[in-house]
Design an enzyme around this catalytic site. Structure first.
Site, PDB file in Angstrom:
ATOM      1  N   TYR A  86     -10.391   1.410  -5.829  1.00 37.22           N
ATOM      2  CA  TYR A  86     -10.302   0.536  -4.659  1.00 37.22           C
ATOM      3  C   TYR A  86     -11.587   0.487  -3.840  1.00 37.22           C
ATOM      4  O   TYR A  86     -11.765  -0.405  -3.027  1.00 37.22           O
ATOM      5  CB  TYR A  86      -9.139   0.969  -3.756  1.00 37.22           C
ATOM      6  CG  TYR A  86      -7.808   0.418  -4.216  1.00 37.22           C
ATOM      7  CD1 TYR A  86      -7.186   0.927  -5.345  1.00 37.22           C
ATOM      8  CD2 TYR A  86      -7.180  -0.610  -3.524  1.00 37.22           C
ATOM      9  CE1 TYR A  86      -5.969   0.423  -5.778  1.00 37.22           C
ATOM     10  CE2 TYR A  86      -5.964  -1.121  -3.949  1.00 37.22           C
ATOM     11  CZ  TYR A  86      -5.368  -0.601  -5.075  1.00 37.22           C
ATOM     12  OH  TYR A  86      -4.168  -1.114  -5.498  1.00 37.22           O
ATOM     13  N   ASP A 138      -0.364   2.555  -6.425  1.00 41.72           N
ATOM     14  CA  ASP A 138      -0.069   1.133  -6.205  1.00 41.72           C
ATOM     15  C   ASP A 138       0.963   0.656  -7.213  1.00 41.72           C
ATOM     16  O   ASP A 138       1.977   0.049  -6.860  1.00 41.72           O
ATOM     17  CB  ASP A 138      -1.359   0.313  -6.330  1.00 41.72           C
ATOM     18  CG  ASP A 138      -1.083  -1.176  -6.208  1.00 41.72           C
ATOM     19  OD1 ASP A 138      -0.385  -1.559  -5.259  1.00 41.72           O
ATOM     20  OD2 ASP A 138      -1.553  -1.936  -7.076  1.00 41.72           O
ATOM     21  N   ASP A 195       5.434  -0.165  -6.765  1.00 41.65           N
ATOM     22  CA  ASP A 195       6.175  -1.401  -7.053  1.00 41.65           C
ATOM     23  C   ASP A 195       7.375  -1.077  -7.941  1.00 41.65           C
ATOM     24  O   ASP A 195       8.480  -1.586  -7.743  1.00 41.65           O
ATOM     25  CB  ASP A 195       5.287  -2.444  -7.745  1.00 41.65           C
ATOM     26  CG  ASP A 195       4.652  -3.421  -6.751  1.00 41.65           C
ATOM     27  OD1 ASP A 195       4.412  -3.005  -5.597  1.00 41.65           O
ATOM     28  OD2 ASP A 195       4.407  -4.582  -7.133  1.00 41.65           O
TER      29      ASP A 195
END
Ligand code: IPM
Ligand code: MN
Length: 329
Positions: A125, A232, A236
């Site tokens: 990131y 991340d 989900d």
């Protein structure tokens, strides 16, 4: 004294779900003073501001930031994500992304209750890398993953501290069999921290195996700690096995409290359903509950979680109204 909250409704359904979250916070009897910040894709298209240094400096004066969702199809991917969301995470040193999951996996019978601690300031990131000879057959792109001892250590320490208040178990998730440099750093940081918490049990899963366990045996988990990108993706999946992304909440924390922490649902701005009343505000409401925990208002936060635990259906504002009516206390 009123808690001072900076509110970034953002784009799409963001402002709709944030309004319901604040409705519930107020119904729970918590004194908040809110200031709206008009940021996101729509603002960027209007005058070019994504998140200026002046605005960032203003945000630093608040106790917390409540965010709805940002991103609009008219702006190329990455511009708002990097310039607003990631800039806040990095500049405010929100190094823990805490994402709780409570539910019963589809096809399962036994409910689970676990928390993912996602390192929130490093990994791929950070934007390390670059591109050469773009648009040619000789194009080269690299995207490095930055892993520091300090970054892994502080994420692990937060996970162990949290586990001490829960069922005293932490699982490290990584891919140490392939990402040997970063994986080894994480493993050593994890075990160094674990040595300070002899009461806490530990486990390790490769991230691909963790995906199977999330679906087939999520009861094995109490606290999971993992890096930014694995976190991340896993969160989900965590949402999908815990009642859907409409319920998934998150806290971007600066546990050292050198700046305001930021609270946001895991879901995005869903421009396809904006204005239809179809957005489920529960994820935003549960994110506000995490905010109240951080502000020392845990009794109100617990009432909000209890109110959300009984399933609610209806439009965005109907769900907000029902939950608000249940928390008045
Ligand atoms: C999330 C989101 C963000 C992330 C995007 C919007 C940059 O997917 O909060 O999980 O990848 O962290
Ligand atoms: Mn995500």
């Amino acid at each position: 004294m009123a808690h001072r909250i900076a509110v970034i409704g953002g784009d799409g359904i963001g402002p709709e779900v944030t309004a319901e979250a604040l409705k519930v916070v107020r119904a729970a009897g918590v004194d908040v003073e809110t200031t709206d910040f008009d940021l996101g894709g729509a603002r960027y298209l209007r005058d070019g501001e994504i998140l200026s240094d002046d605005t960032l400096a203003e945000l630093r004066n608040f106790d917390c930031i409540l965010l709805g969702a940002v991103g609009t199809p008219e702006v190329p991917p990455g511009v708002i994500e990097r310039g607003l969301l990631l800039k806040m995470r990095f500049e405010l040193d929100l190094y823990v992304n805490q994402r709780p999951f409570i539910g019963t996996a589809p096809g399962g019978t036994v409910p689970h209750d676990f928390v993912v601690i996602r390192e929130n300031t490093e990994g791929p990131y950070v934007g390390e890398g670059g591109v050469l000879r773009k648009g040619t057959v000789h194009e080269v792109a690299t995207q490095g993953s930055v892993n520091t001892w300090m970054g892994a250590e502080r994420a692990c320490r937060y996970a162990f501290e949290l586990a001490m208040q829960r069922r005293k178990h932490v699982t490290l998730v990584h891919k140490t069999n392939v990402l040997t440099f970063a994986g080894n750093l994480w493993e050593r940081a994890f075990h160094a921290v674990a040595a300070d918490y002899p009461e806490v049990g530990t486990a390790y899963n490769h991230v691909d195996a963790a995906c199977i366990y999330f679906v087939q045996d999520p009861q094995r988990y109490d606290v999971i700690v993992t890096d930014n990108l694995f976190g991340d993706i896993l969160t989900d999946l965590g949402g999908a096995v815990s009642g859907g992304i409409g319920l998934a909440s998150s806290a971007n924390l600066n546990p050292a409290r050198t700046g305001p922490s930021m609270f946001e649902p895991v879901h995005g701005s869903a421009p396809d359903i904006v204005g239809t009343g179809k957005a489920n505000p529960t994820a935003a409401i549960l994110s506000a509950a995490l905010m109240l925990d951080f502000l020392g208002e845990s009794a109100a936060a617990d009432r909000i979680r209890a109110a959300c635990a009984e399933a609610v259906s209806g439009s965005t504002t109907e769900i907000g109204d029902i939950i608000a009516s249940r928390v008045a206390g």
